[in-house]
Design a protein around this motif. Sequence first.
Motif, PDB file in Angstrom:
ATOM      1  N   ARG A 134       0.829  -1.219   0.000  1.00  0.00           N
ATOM      2  CA  ARG A 134       0.000   0.000   0.000  1.00  0.00           C
ATOM      3  C   ARG A 134       0.855   1.257   0.000  1.00  0.00           C
ATOM      4  NH1 ARG A 134      -4.919  -1.794   3.942  1.00  0.00           N
ATOM      5  NH2 ARG A 134      -5.980  -3.063   2.393  1.00  0.00           N
ATOM      6  N   SER A 135       1.964   1.219   0.726  1.00  0.00           N
ATOM      7  CA  SER A 135       2.777   2.433   0.815  1.00  0.00           C
ATOM      8  C   SER A 135       3.523   2.735  -0.478  1.00  0.00           C
ATOM      9  CB  SER A 135       3.754   2.337   1.980  1.00  0.00           C
ATOM     10  OG  SER A 135       4.730   1.362   1.716  1.00  0.00           O
ATOM     11  N   GLY A 137       2.232   2.040  -3.412  1.00  0.00           N
ATOM     12  CA  GLY A 137       1.229   2.267  -4.450  1.00  0.00           C
ATOM     13  C   GLY A 137       1.150   1.147  -5.477  1.00  0.00           C
ATOM     14  N   ARG A 140      -3.827  -2.641  -7.469  1.00  0.00           N
ATOM     15  CA  ARG A 140      -4.843  -3.218  -6.592  1.00  0.00           C
ATOM     16  C   ARG A 140      -4.882  -4.743  -6.699  1.00  0.00           C
ATOM     17  NH1 ARG A 140     -10.496  -1.470  -4.678  1.00  0.00           N
ATOM     18  NH2 ARG A 140     -11.499  -3.486  -4.414  1.00  0.00           N
TER      19      ARG A 140
END
Length: 171
Positions: A134-135, A137, A140
């Motif tokens: 998540r950090s 990016g 998904r």
Amino acid sequence: MRGVELVVLLLAVSAALRLVARRLRVPHPVLLVLAGLALVFVPGLPRVEVDPDALFLLFIPPLLYWGALNTSLRDFRLHFWPIARFGTLVVLLTIVAVAVVAHALTPEFSWAAAFTLGAIVSPPDPVAAIAVMRSIGARRVLTTILEGEGLVNDATALVAYRLTGSDKGVW
């Protein structure tokens, strides 16, 4: 300093590192690893003796619950097969690889003990993987597969651990 006080202190340091990580825009697990490495070099640090079952009860369920809450059920179903492959096959292959290496390096290790070691170290940390993905990016799809795999691989490793008979003192 007693063991309980040390654990509370370490939890406070972990929380502070979380804030520092956010400010520096660095994944929190990276700072945790660096802080753990720094602790190795602290002379005279007391040894903390904690019942492994208590640690398992206090830390693993809340972390996995947090991971499950943050995983999309729709995305989990959509990417079920990659999650299942990574969460079972890769963990089982890692267990076998660790067992073979442990037994080859230390012949005194029985095969049961070597497989137990493999079951203990094989599952990667899902919380750290999710935080890092998540950090930075990441896409998904990749994050979803890693989140799901993180939930499945712990179950796979726990079942493998139970199958080794180590919880019953077989070896």
